[in-house]
Scaffold this motif. Structure first.
Motif, PDB file in Angstrom:
ATOM      1  N   MET A  52      10.545  15.125  -1.472  1.00 36.62           N
ATOM      2  CA  MET A  52      10.530  14.333  -0.247  1.00 36.62           C
ATOM      3  C   MET A  52      11.855  13.622   0.044  1.00 36.62           C
ATOM      4  O   MET A  52      12.359  13.648   1.135  1.00 36.62           O
ATOM      5  CB  MET A  52       9.422  13.303  -0.311  1.00 36.62           C
ATOM      6  N   MET A  92       3.555   4.596  11.180  1.00 35.64           N
ATOM      7  CA  MET A  92       2.684   5.330  10.255  1.00 35.64           C
ATOM      8  C   MET A  92       3.152   5.176   8.815  1.00 35.64           C
ATOM      9  O   MET A  92       2.422   5.478   7.877  1.00 35.64           O
ATOM     10  CB  MET A  92       2.601   6.805  10.646  1.00 35.64           C
ATOM     11  N   CYS A  93       4.367   4.683   8.628  1.00 36.16           N
ATOM     12  CA  CYS A  93       4.782   4.352   7.260  1.00 36.16           C
ATOM     13  C   CYS A  93       4.021   3.106   6.840  1.00 36.16           C
ATOM     14  O   CYS A  93       4.144   2.048   7.436  1.00 36.16           O
ATOM     15  CB  CYS A  93       6.278   4.080   7.157  1.00 36.16           C
ATOM     16  N   ASN A  94       3.229   3.267   5.796  1.00 38.10           N
ATOM     17  CA  ASN A  94       2.375   2.166   5.353  1.00 38.10           C
ATOM     18  C   ASN A  94       2.957   1.437   4.159  1.00 38.10           C
ATOM     19  O   ASN A  94       2.340   0.527   3.623  1.00 38.10           O
ATOM     20  CB  ASN A  94       1.002   2.733   5.015  1.00 38.10           C
ATOM     21  N   GLY A  95       4.122   1.895   3.686  1.00 40.80           N
ATOM     22  CA  GLY A  95       4.812   1.172   2.621  1.00 40.80           C
ATOM     23  C   GLY A  95       4.350   1.489   1.214  1.00 40.80           C
ATOM     24  O   GLY A  95       4.782   0.833   0.267  1.00 40.80           O
ATOM     25  N   VAL A  96       3.481   2.496   1.030  1.00 44.15           N
ATOM     26  CA  VAL A  96       2.966   2.741  -0.322  1.00 44.15           C
ATOM     27  C   VAL A  96       4.026   3.322  -1.260  1.00 44.15           C
ATOM     28  O   VAL A  96       3.826   3.392  -2.463  1.00 44.15           O
ATOM     29  CB  VAL A  96       1.711   3.649  -0.332  1.00 44.15           C
ATOM     30  N   GLY A  97       5.145   3.751  -0.693  1.00 44.39           N
ATOM     31  CA  GLY A  97       6.295   4.117  -1.521  1.00 44.39           C
ATOM     32  C   GLY A  97       6.210   5.472  -2.192  1.00 44.39           C
ATOM     33  O   GLY A  97       6.947   5.746  -3.144  1.00 44.39           O
ATOM     34  N   GLN A  98       5.359   6.349  -1.695  1.00 41.34           N
ATOM     35  CA  GLN A  98       5.259   7.703  -2.258  1.00 41.34           C
ATOM     36  C   GLN A  98       6.635   8.382  -2.222  1.00 41.34           C
ATOM     37  O   GLN A  98       6.960   9.197  -3.077  1.00 41.34           O
ATOM     38  CB  GLN A  98       4.217   8.489  -1.434  1.00 41.34           C
ATOM     39  N   CYS A  99       7.460   7.992  -1.237  1.00 36.35           N
ATOM     40  CA  CYS A  99       8.791   8.590  -1.095  1.00 36.35           C
ATOM     41  C   CYS A  99       9.763   8.080  -2.160  1.00 36.35           C
ATOM     42  O   CYS A  99      10.903   8.510  -2.215  1.00 36.35           O
ATOM     43  CB  CYS A  99       9.339   8.301   0.297  1.00 36.35           C
ATOM     44  N   THR A 110      12.577   7.090   2.301  1.00 34.35           N
ATOM     45  CA  THR A 110      12.020   7.241   3.654  1.00 34.35           C
ATOM     46  C   THR A 110      11.424   5.908   4.108  1.00 34.35           C
ATOM     47  O   THR A 110      11.505   5.543   5.281  1.00 34.35           O
ATOM     48  CB  THR A 110      10.949   8.352   3.662  1.00 34.35           C
ATOM     49  N   ARG A 111      10.824   5.175   3.158  1.00 36.06           N
ATOM     50  CA  ARG A 111      10.264   3.859   3.499  1.00 36.06           C
ATOM     51  C   ARG A 111      11.361   2.930   4.027  1.00 36.06           C
ATOM     52  O   ARG A 111      11.163   2.214   5.012  1.00 36.06           O
ATOM     53  CB  ARG A 111       9.606   3.243   2.257  1.00 36.06           C
TER      54      ARG A 111
END
Ligand SMILES: Cc1cc2nc3c(=O)[nH]c(=O)nc-3n(C[C@H](O)[C@H](O)[C@H](O)COP(=O)(O)OP(=O)(O)OC[C@H]3O[C@@H](n4cnc5c(N)ncnc54)[C@H](O)[C@@H]3O)c2cc1C
Ligand code: SF4
Length: 626
Positions: free
Chosen positions: A583, A568-575, A597-598
């Motif tokens: 986060m 479910m980690c899509n790599g958008v890097g919000q973390c 987290t990514r």
């Protein structure tokens, strides 16, 4: 090419920052926010420009490919490659100088956009281009992709704000690129070394392809596909742009603007001088609610005539996902009923009275033309932030979809003149329907750029067929409407194969000449923009992708198992956000990808999918990353 050990040893001797060649580190840098995965040769995290010089020099001696990298939030695979990755975000992330009077800043490439804006806010200034990833994407990445965002109607793209670029060419020589008169360009063509060669070839390209540039570049300025050869002639550039002094006069030739959007394929940026704009004193937002997406698109021309600062559309699929999201649903009280689409329309003014009168004009127009069943107006800054947060969170929500079908980015950055949107989008939908898929629709109606992603399972052969067919047919549709396949996200691995269809073989030859002039041995982020390996090469998930399921103490059945939860980690890097939120405190403290987290999700996926041996699941390196 040198053996990896020789390369690592040579780098360790000269680089003061980190040099990482272990498998876990390489895998952490093998993905971005795209559907691709490529393991790099190694990673350098430079402390300063001397480290970058040293790394580029070693790469030259050992004939190794280079890939400069920012936050790694790119959507089409231009931030993954079989190359030596140079990550600028950990140390080379500072504002070097600001001149408030002349409205410019000198920045390092690893600086995060929001941090620049945080720095210049007390001066009443702003860096205009604003991506949805502004809390973790960098200036280097914006220059690399020629990024833009919700306010491009007012500020254009990054290319409209670059004054000067200091960079290393692939042979390690240093250049400073900015504006030039024709006479200065001529003088530069007599220079020595690779720099002289670049200027000679640029002058030749300008002459040879002038007619083709005029004929084939889209007239609409909202375009980033291919290289910016149009900057050599001022064709298809933003009218009345800030870079042109805002008076509509043609802007002079600029080598800095030529290389913006080159996606790490031409040079490595060390520093940039960028223009700042005055922050608007007051803003107001009107969220128009529609029963039908088509009605929203058809109303966009009328809205544009009222002089807005931004016009952003979001569809029902995203709104429904937001309602299911604990964080977003708490902040959606302003939504009235169950709209099929909402349009966020923003205005600026010297004060609230001015924004109020602009909102009244829009409401008058709405009453006259009868579009939208409801509207919610926000003058309060906090409430406006909440509304924008929903818009910015849209893609993240979409990407968090459970299961193997995901909204995939490969035709997500098309753009046509805004007046064509109402005809263009239904045709887009027809193509999706023909290939048994649906899409989510959101984006910048103000400038004709919609981010539309089909929901596809890339782990089955049918998914591959869908990608191939949809990419082909959407390219044809875009060409028919005189638009662009990339308008802010860059071309990368997903769209480089289709650039020639937009520009034709002659300009493609011009792109190759430019690439060869800068990078004779094809070592700068190869395979992007020119000579692409193909849209379906190097996929992160493909038909071969398999995972094993570890025994866990916690129950992950809701997510479809532990491996599915990791995916479910899509790599958008919000973390990787650095200014606000809670986060990832470990990332905020270290700014190290492996403490995001990514990074952790990538490390777990590497083991579960067999890229690392199963015993590593409980090994020392994974323990460090976790
Ligand atoms: C959820 C989501 C929303 C997005 N929304 C937007 C949007 O609204 N607008 C938009 O424009 N984009 C958007 N993007 C795409 C992306 O976030 C932006 O283009 C962003 O500016 C990239 O910055 P980055 O630091 O992540 O760069 P990276 O992805 O790390 O790099 C981007 C490119 O720049 C090159 N590069 C980086 N540093 C250097 C350097 N020092 N020298 C030379 N080349 C360099 C890289 O090689 C690469 O080709 C979105 C992405 C996601 C995941
Ligand atoms: S861990 Fe979460 S926030 Fe970070 S990149 Fe993955 S999905 Fe995005």
């Amino acid at each position: 090419m040198a053996r990896v050990n020789d390369l690592e040893n040579a780098l360790r001797r000269v680089v003061r920052g980190s040099v990482r060649f272990d498998q876990a580190s390489r895998l952490l840098y093998s993905t971005d926010a795209s559907m691709y995965q490529v393991e790099p040769i190694g990673v350098v995290i430079p402390r300063h420009a001397d480290d970058v010089r040293a790394a580029v020099q070693v790469a030259r001696e050992q004939q190794v490919a280079l890939l400069p990298r920012g936050g790694g939030t790119s959507l089409t695979g231009q931030t993954v490659n079989r190359a030596l990755v140079v990550d600028f975000t950990q140390h080379m992330n500072r504002v070097l100088k600001v001149n408030a009077e002349e409205q410019w800043a000198r920045v390092q490439p690893g600086l995060v956009q929001d941090e620049l804006n945080h720095h210049v806010r007390p001066m009443g200034l702003l860096f205009g281009p604003d991506t949805s990833t502004s809390n973790r994407a960098t200036l280097g990445g914006m220059l690399g992709n020629n990024s833009g965002g919700s306010h491009s109607l007012a500020y254009g793209l990054t290319v409209d704000h670059v004054i000067e670029i200091r960079a290393l060419l692939v042979d390690g020589s240093e250049v400073v690129f900015g504006e030039l008169t024709a006479a200065e360009l001529q003088a530069k063509t007599r220079g020595a070394g690779l720099e002289g060669q670049v200027y000679r070839e640029v002058a030749a390209i300008r002459e040879t392809y002038a007619d083709e540039i005029r004929a084939r570049y889209p007239k609409h300025w909202r375009r980033v596909a291919g290289y910016n050869l149009n900057e050599l002639l001022g064709v298809g550039v933003r009218p009345h742009s800030y870079a042109g002094g805002g008076n509509g006069s043609p802007r002079p030739l600029s080598m800095a603007r030529l290389v913006v959007g080159s996606e790490g394929t031409l040079l490595t940026i060390l520093e940039a001088k960028v223009r700042l704009v005055k922050r608007p004193p007051a803003t107001a937002v009107n969220v128009i609610h529609y029963h039908d997406m088509q009605e929203a698109l058809e109303s966009s021309q009328a809205i544009l005539e009222t002089g807005p600062y931004a016009v952003e559309v979001t569809d029902k699929l995203i709104l429904d996902l937001a309602r299911d999201n604990i964080e977003q649903s708490r902040r959606m009280g302003w939504i009235q009923g169950d709209p099929a689409a909402i349009m966020i329309v923003e205005y600026t003014g010297e004060n609230e009275a001015e924004t109020r009168s602009k909102i009244q004009v829009l409401e008058g127009r709405r009453a006259r033309d009868g579009f939208g069943y409801a509207a919610h107006v926000a003058y309060d800054a906090g409430e406006q932030r909440t509304i924008w947060n929903l818009r910015k969170a849209g893609l993240g929500l979409l990407l968090g979809m459970k299961g193997d079908k995901k909204p995939i980015a490969f035709v997500e950055d098309t753009c046509v003149e805004p007046r064509h949107l109402a005809q263009f989008v239904p045709r887009f939908k027809e193509i999706f329907a023909k290939h048994d898929t649906v899409g989510a629709y959101y984006g910048h109606c103000s400038v004709g750029c919609l981010h539309i992603r089909p929901v596809i399972d890339l782990k089955v052969p049918r998914g591959m067929e869908q990608v191939r067919a949809i990419a082909d047919e959407i390219t044809a549709l875009v060409v028919e409407f005189g638009g662009t396949i990339s308008s802010e996200h860059g071309d990368g691995r997903a769209r480089s194969p289709f650039i020639e269809r937009m520009y034709g073989p002659k300009l493609m030859e011009g792109f190759r000449r430019l690439k060869r002039a800068f990078d004779p041995d094809n070592r700068m982020n190869p395979g992007n923009i020119v000579d692409s390996p193909g849209i379906l090469e190097n996929l992160r998930y493909g038909v071969e992708y398999k995972t094993w399921e570890p025994v866990t103490m916690l129950d992950f059945s809701n997510e479809g198992g532990f491996a599915a939860a990791v995916e479910m980690c899509n790599g958008v890097g919000q973390c990787r956000k650095s200014l606000e939120g809670t986060m990832c405190p470990s990332y905020m403290a270290t700014r190290d990808e492996e403490h995001s987290t990514r990074g952790r999700a990538n490390a777990l996926r590497a083991v579960l999918s067999g890229r690392m041996a199963p015993r590593e699941f409980t090994g020392e390196r994974l323990h460090e990353v976790m």
